[in-house]
Write a protein that holds these residues in place. Structure first.
Motif, PDB file in Angstrom:
ATOM      1  N   ARG A 177       0.820  -1.211   0.000  1.00  0.00           N
ATOM      2  CA  ARG A 177       0.000   0.000   0.000  1.00  0.00           C
ATOM      3  C   ARG A 177       0.853   1.259   0.000  1.00  0.00           C
ATOM      4  O   ARG A 177       0.479   2.270  -0.618  1.00  0.00           O
ATOM      5  CB  ARG A 177      -0.942  -0.006   1.201  1.00  0.00           C
ATOM      6  CG  ARG A 177      -2.106  -0.990   1.038  1.00  0.00           C
ATOM      7  CD  ARG A 177      -3.082  -0.888   2.175  1.00  0.00           C
ATOM      8  NE  ARG A 177      -3.714   0.428   2.239  1.00  0.00           N
ATOM      9  CZ  ARG A 177      -4.470   0.837   3.263  1.00  0.00           C
ATOM     10  NH1 ARG A 177      -4.645   0.026   4.302  1.00  0.00           N
ATOM     11  NH2 ARG A 177      -5.011   2.029   3.263  1.00  0.00           N
ATOM     12  N   LEU A 178       2.002   1.224   0.657  1.00  0.00           N
ATOM     13  CA  LEU A 178       2.889   2.384   0.598  1.00  0.00           C
ATOM     14  C   LEU A 178       3.415   2.574  -0.818  1.00  0.00           C
ATOM     15  O   LEU A 178       3.472   3.696  -1.320  1.00  0.00           O
ATOM     16  CB  LEU A 178       4.034   2.240   1.602  1.00  0.00           C
ATOM     17  CG  LEU A 178       3.798   2.849   2.987  1.00  0.00           C
ATOM     18  CD1 LEU A 178       2.606   2.218   3.692  1.00  0.00           C
ATOM     19  CD2 LEU A 178       5.043   2.737   3.847  1.00  0.00           C
ATOM     20  N   GLY A 179       3.785   1.483  -1.478  1.00  0.00           N
ATOM     21  CA  GLY A 179       4.267   1.592  -2.845  1.00  0.00           C
ATOM     22  C   GLY A 179       3.214   2.069  -3.815  1.00  0.00           C
ATOM     23  O   GLY A 179       3.520   2.731  -4.822  1.00  0.00           O
ATOM     24  N   ASP A 180       1.951   1.751  -3.529  1.00  0.00           N
ATOM     25  CA  ASP A 180       0.872   2.180  -4.414  1.00  0.00           C
ATOM     26  C   ASP A 180       0.724   3.699  -4.463  1.00  0.00           C
ATOM     27  O   ASP A 180       0.083   4.233  -5.373  1.00  0.00           O
ATOM     28  CB  ASP A 180      -0.458   1.573  -3.951  1.00  0.00           C
ATOM     29  CG  ASP A 180      -0.571   0.084  -4.247  1.00  0.00           C
ATOM     30  OD1 ASP A 180       0.208  -0.417  -5.078  1.00  0.00           O
ATOM     31  OD2 ASP A 180      -1.441  -0.574  -3.632  1.00  0.00           O
ATOM     32  N   VAL A 181       1.313   4.412  -3.500  1.00  0.00           N
ATOM     33  CA  VAL A 181       1.204   5.874  -3.473  1.00  0.00           C
ATOM     34  C   VAL A 181       1.744   6.477  -4.767  1.00  0.00           C
ATOM     35  O   VAL A 181       1.120   7.346  -5.380  1.00  0.00           O
ATOM     36  CB  VAL A 181       1.947   6.454  -2.249  1.00  0.00           C
ATOM     37  CG1 VAL A 181       2.025   7.975  -2.335  1.00  0.00           C
ATOM     38  CG2 VAL A 181       1.248   6.032  -0.956  1.00  0.00           C
ATOM     39  N   ASP A 182       2.925   6.012  -5.205  1.00  0.00           N
ATOM     40  CA  ASP A 182       3.513   6.582  -6.426  1.00  0.00           C
ATOM     41  C   ASP A 182       4.231   5.561  -7.294  1.00  0.00           C
ATOM     42  O   ASP A 182       4.918   5.918  -8.242  1.00  0.00           O
ATOM     43  CB  ASP A 182       4.476   7.724  -6.078  1.00  0.00           C
ATOM     44  CG  ASP A 182       5.664   7.269  -5.226  1.00  0.00           C
ATOM     45  OD1 ASP A 182       5.786   6.047  -4.979  1.00  0.00           O
ATOM     46  OD2 ASP A 182       6.470   8.128  -4.821  1.00  0.00           O
TER      47      ASP A 182
END
Length: 292
Positions: A39-44
């Protein structure tokens, strides 16, 4: 050799692990799908497997009571982990477009992408996990940089790269899975004379006496073996890697952990990190060393 089925339906042959432990680690990361990483990687679209540094931007977080707070919190955690990668890359020195860098334990490739964006160079990553390598290579292809950024499934202690091929190399929270003498022997081989090696790692503090109960919990959680600060410096000296910079990042990483502990992405290991950093038994270190 073993065969692994990838998400696109194809099978690839990967080297057999050099030890049963390496086989365990490959299986661990092939099966890992923690929301805190995805989910953190999905930010950008930058997918990391490390932690963060820096002060919390409380203005960006806003009011904890409104419906958008959790999304902003996740974006802030991701900003801090990308800031950590920038700190590491900033220690590599002058890297040219024609240079090659090696990311030992590259995970899903976020730091490799950032390195290419920063320097314009070739970045070669290695990981024991076929699933991680597939993910990293797919992201490089989606970004149109797969001619410069590539992940391979192989042992970071025995890479396919030529002696002296790399201008720089690093481990970002991956050195606790290997013997340090073997690791630094391989970095020393792959680096050209004058090349720069950088690691950011958690290590237990020899001044505490022995690994604390919190460090033992972290080892068990990640199936790793955290080394001491003294072990890093000795193994580097034994393999022609001379430290130029040592930075204790412990105060800079505590805000990340304290914020993460309030999020929906907790994994249960946050308390061990926070308490071990506060009692001095665990340190978050950056070491940059030159190959001589």
């Amino acid at each position: 050799m073993t065969s692994t089925q990838l998400s696109n339906g194809t099978s690839v042959y990967i080297p057999a692990p050099a030890s049963p432990y390496q086989g365990d680690i490959a299986r661990y990361w092939d099966g890992e799908a923690r929301p805190v990483n995805l989910r953190l990687g999905d930010v950008d679209g930058l997918y990391h497997h490390h932690y963060g540094v820096g002060d919390i931007d409380h203005a960006a977080l806003g009011d904890p009571g409104d419906s958008g707070y959790e999304k902003r919190l996740i974006a802030e955690l991701h900003r801090l982990e990308s800031a950590q990668a920038e700190v590491l890359l900033g220690q590599l020195g002058s890297i040219g477009r024609d240079d090659t860098l090696m990311d030992a334990g590259c995970g899903r490739g976020g730091s490799m992408v950032m390195a290419h964006q920063r320097f314009g160079c070739t970045v070669e990553g290695v990981t024991l996990s076929a699933k991680q390598a597939e993910f990293a290579n797919r992201r490089a292809q989606e970004l149109g940089i797969d001619d410069h950024v590539r992940a391979r499934v192989c042992n970071m202690l025995d890479t396919p790269f030529e002696t002296g091929q790399a201008a720089g190399s690093w481990n970002n929270e991956s050195s606790m899975y290997v013997d340090l003498d073997d690791l630094f022997a391989e970095h020393s081989r792959v680096l050209k004379v004058g090349g720069r090696y950088v690691t950011i790692t958690g290590c237990w503090n020899p001044r505490y006496g022995q690994p604390s109960k919190w460090v033992s919990q972290i080892n068990a959680h990640f199936e790793c073996n955290i080394h001491s600060r003294r072990e890093y410096l000795k193994a580097m000296a034994d393999h022609r890697l001379v430290p130029q910079t040592i930075i204790d990042l412990t105060p800079e990483t505590l805000p990340y952990w304290e914020l993460r502990a309030t999020s929906s992405l907790v994994t249960g290991i946050e308390e061990a990190f926070i308490n071990s950093y506060k009692d001095g038994s665990f340190q978050y270190l950056l070491i940059a060393a030159d190959r001589v």
